[in-house]
Design an enzyme around this catalytic site. Structure first.
Site, PDB file in Angstrom:
ATOM      1  N   LYS A  95       0.780  -1.238   0.000  1.00 53.26           N
ATOM      2  CA  LYS A  95       0.000   0.000   0.000  1.00 53.26           C
ATOM      3  C   LYS A  95       0.813   1.291   0.000  1.00 53.26           C
ATOM      4  CE  LYS A  95      -3.378  -0.965  -0.618  1.00 53.26           C
ATOM      5  NZ  LYS A  95      -3.695  -1.589  -1.953  1.00 53.26           N
ATOM      6  N   THR A 137       7.598  -6.987  -5.724  1.00 56.37           N
ATOM      7  CA  THR A 137       7.715  -7.753  -4.477  1.00 56.37           C
ATOM      8  C   THR A 137       7.350  -6.870  -3.289  1.00 56.37           C
ATOM      9  OG1 THR A 137       9.115  -9.175  -3.134  1.00 56.37           O
ATOM     10  CG2 THR A 137      10.174  -7.233  -4.036  1.00 56.37           C
ATOM     11  N   HIS A 138       6.795  -7.522  -2.273  1.00 56.01           N
ATOM     12  CA  HIS A 138       6.623  -6.841  -0.984  1.00 56.01           C
ATOM     13  C   HIS A 138       7.591  -7.405   0.048  1.00 56.01           C
ATOM     14  CE1 HIS A 138       3.195  -4.623  -2.286  1.00 56.01           C
ATOM     15  NE2 HIS A 138       2.300  -5.566  -2.197  1.00 56.01           N
ATOM     16  N   ARG A 168       6.044   5.036   1.872  1.00 58.80           N
ATOM     17  CA  ARG A 168       4.952   5.981   2.158  1.00 58.80           C
ATOM     18  C   ARG A 168       4.932   6.232   3.657  1.00 58.80           C
ATOM     19  NH1 ARG A 168      -1.354   4.872   0.305  1.00 58.80           N
ATOM     20  NH2 ARG A 168      -2.031   7.048   0.530  1.00 58.80           N
ATOM     21  N   SER A 207      -4.259   2.958   4.631  1.00 55.46           N
ATOM     22  CA  SER A 207      -4.520   2.321   3.347  1.00 55.46           C
ATOM     23  C   SER A 207      -4.553   0.798   3.509  1.00 55.46           C
ATOM     24  CB  SER A 207      -3.436   2.741   2.338  1.00 55.46           C
ATOM     25  OG  SER A 207      -3.681   2.181   1.081  1.00 55.46           O
ATOM     26  N   TYR A 235       6.247   8.311  -1.670  1.00 55.03           N
ATOM     27  CA  TYR A 235       4.891   8.576  -2.172  1.00 55.03           C
ATOM     28  C   TYR A 235       4.577  10.077  -2.072  1.00 55.03           C
ATOM     29  CZ  TYR A 235      -0.257   8.062  -2.405  1.00 55.03           C
ATOM     30  OH  TYR A 235      -1.585   8.156  -2.736  1.00 55.03           O
ATOM     31  N   PHE A 269      -3.990   9.993 -10.213  1.00 57.50           N
ATOM     32  CA  PHE A 269      -4.903   9.110  -9.481  1.00 57.50           C
ATOM     33  C   PHE A 269      -6.211   8.936 -10.254  1.00 57.50           C
ATOM     34  CE2 PHE A 269      -8.299   8.449  -6.332  1.00 57.50           C
ATOM     35  CZ  PHE A 269      -7.879   7.223  -5.836  1.00 57.50           C
ATOM     36  N   MET A 308      -5.784   6.637 -13.311  1.00 64.89           N
ATOM     37  CA  MET A 308      -5.568   5.224 -12.965  1.00 64.89           C
ATOM     38  C   MET A 308      -6.813   4.612 -12.330  1.00 64.89           C
ATOM     39  SD  MET A 308      -1.561   4.955 -11.914  1.00 64.89           S
ATOM     40  CE  MET A 308      -1.802   3.336 -11.242  1.00 64.89           C
ATOM     41  N   ARG A 323      -8.467   3.930  -3.772  1.00 60.78           N
ATOM     42  CA  ARG A 323      -9.395   4.383  -2.714  1.00 60.78           C
ATOM     43  C   ARG A 323      -9.451   5.915  -2.663  1.00 60.78           C
ATOM     44  NH1 ARG A 323      -9.110   5.575   2.717  1.00 60.78           N
ATOM     45  NH2 ARG A 323      -6.863   5.724   2.424  1.00 60.78           N
TER      46      ARG A 323
HETATM   47  P1  A3P Z   1      -5.141   4.725  -0.633  1.00 60.08           P
HETATM   48  O1  A3P Z   1      -5.699   3.487  -0.046  1.00 60.08           O
HETATM   49  O2  A3P Z   1      -4.617   5.652   0.427  1.00 60.08           O
HETATM   50  O3  A3P Z   1      -6.044   5.419  -1.566  1.00 60.08           O
HETATM   51  P2  A3P Z   1      -0.299  -0.211  -3.690  1.00 60.08           P
HETATM   52  O4  A3P Z   1      -0.340  -0.023  -5.153  1.00 60.08           O
HETATM   53  O5  A3P Z   1       1.091  -0.279  -3.123  1.00 60.08           O
HETATM   54  O6  A3P Z   1      -1.175  -1.319  -3.240  1.00 60.08           O
HETATM   55  O7  A3P Z   1      -0.858   1.138  -3.031  1.00 60.08           O
HETATM   56  C1  A3P Z   1      -2.212   1.509  -3.167  1.00 60.08           C
HETATM   57  C2  A3P Z   1      -2.362   2.905  -2.651  1.00 60.08           C
HETATM   58  O8  A3P Z   1      -1.781   3.818  -3.599  1.00 60.08           O
HETATM   59  C3  A3P Z   1      -3.819   3.316  -2.485  1.00 60.08           C
HETATM   60  O9  A3P Z   1      -3.835   4.317  -1.472  1.00 60.08           O
HETATM   61  C4  A3P Z   1      -4.092   3.889  -3.877  1.00 60.08           C
HETATM   62  O10 A3P Z   1      -5.226   4.710  -3.952  1.00 60.08           O
HETATM   63  C5  A3P Z   1      -2.810   4.693  -4.082  1.00 60.08           C
HETATM   64  N1  A3P Z   1      -2.557   5.009  -5.491  1.00 60.08           N
HETATM   65  C6  A3P Z   1      -2.585   4.170  -6.547  1.00 60.08           C
HETATM   66  N2  A3P Z   1      -2.364   4.842  -7.693  1.00 60.08           N
HETATM   67  C7  A3P Z   1      -2.178   6.142  -7.336  1.00 60.08           C
HETATM   68  C8  A3P Z   1      -1.934   7.338  -8.085  1.00 60.08           C
HETATM   69  N3  A3P Z   1      -1.830   7.339  -9.400  1.00 60.08           N
HETATM   70  N4  A3P Z   1      -1.818   8.502  -7.379  1.00 60.08           N
HETATM   71  C9  A3P Z   1      -1.934   8.509  -6.047  1.00 60.08           C
HETATM   72  N5  A3P Z   1      -2.177   7.406  -5.290  1.00 60.08           N
HETATM   73  C10 A3P Z   1      -2.305   6.237  -5.936  1.00 60.08           C
END
Ligand code: A3P
Length: 290
Positions: free
Chosen positions: A42, A102-103, A125, A133, A188, A224, A227, A252
């Site tokens: 996240k 990878t995580h 982040r 998140s 982030y 955001f 995407m 989200r």
């Molecule tokens: P939130 O839950 O705070 O909205 P991951 O890809 O590592 O799983 O992370 C997901 C998080 O990154 C989510 O955060 C998601 O909304 C956010 N995210 C994904 N794409 C993004 C973008 N283009 N700009 C900003 N945040 C983004």
């Protein structure tokens, strides 16, 4: 589908399917041309994946629409119950250069990535937003343990009991190794503040040079809003038994500072006191209280 219990691998809690297949994950030999994107869950993985894919395809959105995120970027350690393909089986069917996700914390990443000097982008982040998140993600990801109540979830995060372990150890592990292993460390919050600057940083790290307009296009395609609406990037293709986006969407909020809507003053105090203790041996420039 059921909520997988976590099993510890060298002290790190992982989904049991990952732990069950640990030997084959360890044995993976990357190609020197492979690019690794490593994150604590996240932290902005999907965002950086999309940026890297667009950079490699000269900003061509048609090329990056070829398949949904999990198919374009094999997730190194992921194992689902059959018939959903594992990360390793996806990798076998793909020619290098590949962009691999990878995580895993640094110490669990197969050594071949470092021996082969694979380019690695680590995305971090700030802890509180990452935690919020992850809380929503654990509600909608039906294959990880249920998050339970919010106050207990904060404690689990602080104790490193969530899947993929301690956020603190994760961000510190890659930070410590970044120079020796030529890891690009991206925040982030920096990406939110100035996406063009960070896209250019990633581009230079990958030894690429694209024109101003192409970069502008990539910044637009990886906003955001774009995407969230992009079915190849918003995980809408992930089957409902794995993700239930009616509980919480994968894309989200995509904001910095959402944590202020969740932490009570007492929780802030408790979290910050513990944060100082856990992070006292690190000088990572997180912009935490924004
Ligand atoms: P939130 O839950 O705070 O909205 P991951 O890809 O590592 O799983 O992370 C997901 C998080 O990154 C989510 O955060 C998601 O909304 C956010 N995210 C994904 N794409 C993004 C973008 N283009 N700009 C900003 N945040 C983004």
């Amino acid at each position: 589908m059921y909520r997988f219990p976590l099993i510890k691998v060298r002290g790190v809690p992982l989904r049991c399917y990952i732990a069950d297949n640990w030997d084959s994950i360890c044995a993976f030999r990357p190609d020197p041309s492979d690019i690794l994107i490593a994150t604590y869950p996240k932290a902005g993985t999907t965002w950086v994946q999309e940026i890297v894919d667009l950079l490699r395809h000269n900003g061509d959105a048609e090329a990056t629409s070829r398949a949904p995120t999990p198919e374009r970027f094999p997730f190194l350690e992921i194992h689902y119950p059959p018939p959903i393909p594992s990360g390793l089986s996806r990798l076998k069917n793909m020619d290098p250069p590949r962009v691999i996700k990878t995580h895993l914390p640094f110490q669990l990443v197969p050594k071949g990535f470092w021996e082969n000097k694979c380019k690695t982008i680590y995305v971090a982040r700030n802890a509180k937003d990452n935690l919020v998140s992850y809380y929503h993600f654990d509600k909608m990801t039906l294959i990880q343990p249920e998050p339970g109540p919010w106050d207990g979830y904060i404690l689990k995060f602080m104790k490193g009991e969530l899947a993929w372990g301690s956020w603190y150890d994760h961000v510190k592990g890659y930070w410590k190794e970044r120079k020796k292993n030529n890891i690009l460390y991206v925040f982030y919050e920096d990406m939110k503040e100035n996406p063009r600057r960070e896209v250019e940083r990633i581009m230079h790290y990958l030894d690429m040079s694209l024109g101003y307009d192409v970069i502008s296009h990539i910044v637009e395609l990886t906003s955001f809003k774009s995407m969230k609406e992009n079915p190849m990037a918003n995980y809408s293709s992930m089957p409902t038994p794995i993700f239930d986006q009616s509980i919480s969407p994968f894309m989200r909020k995509g904001e910095v500072g959402d944590w202020t809507n969740y932490f009570s003053p007492a929780q802030i105090q408790m979290f910050d006191d513990d944060y100082k203790r856990q992070m006292m041996d690190a000088d990572i420039p997180f912009r935490t209280n924004i």
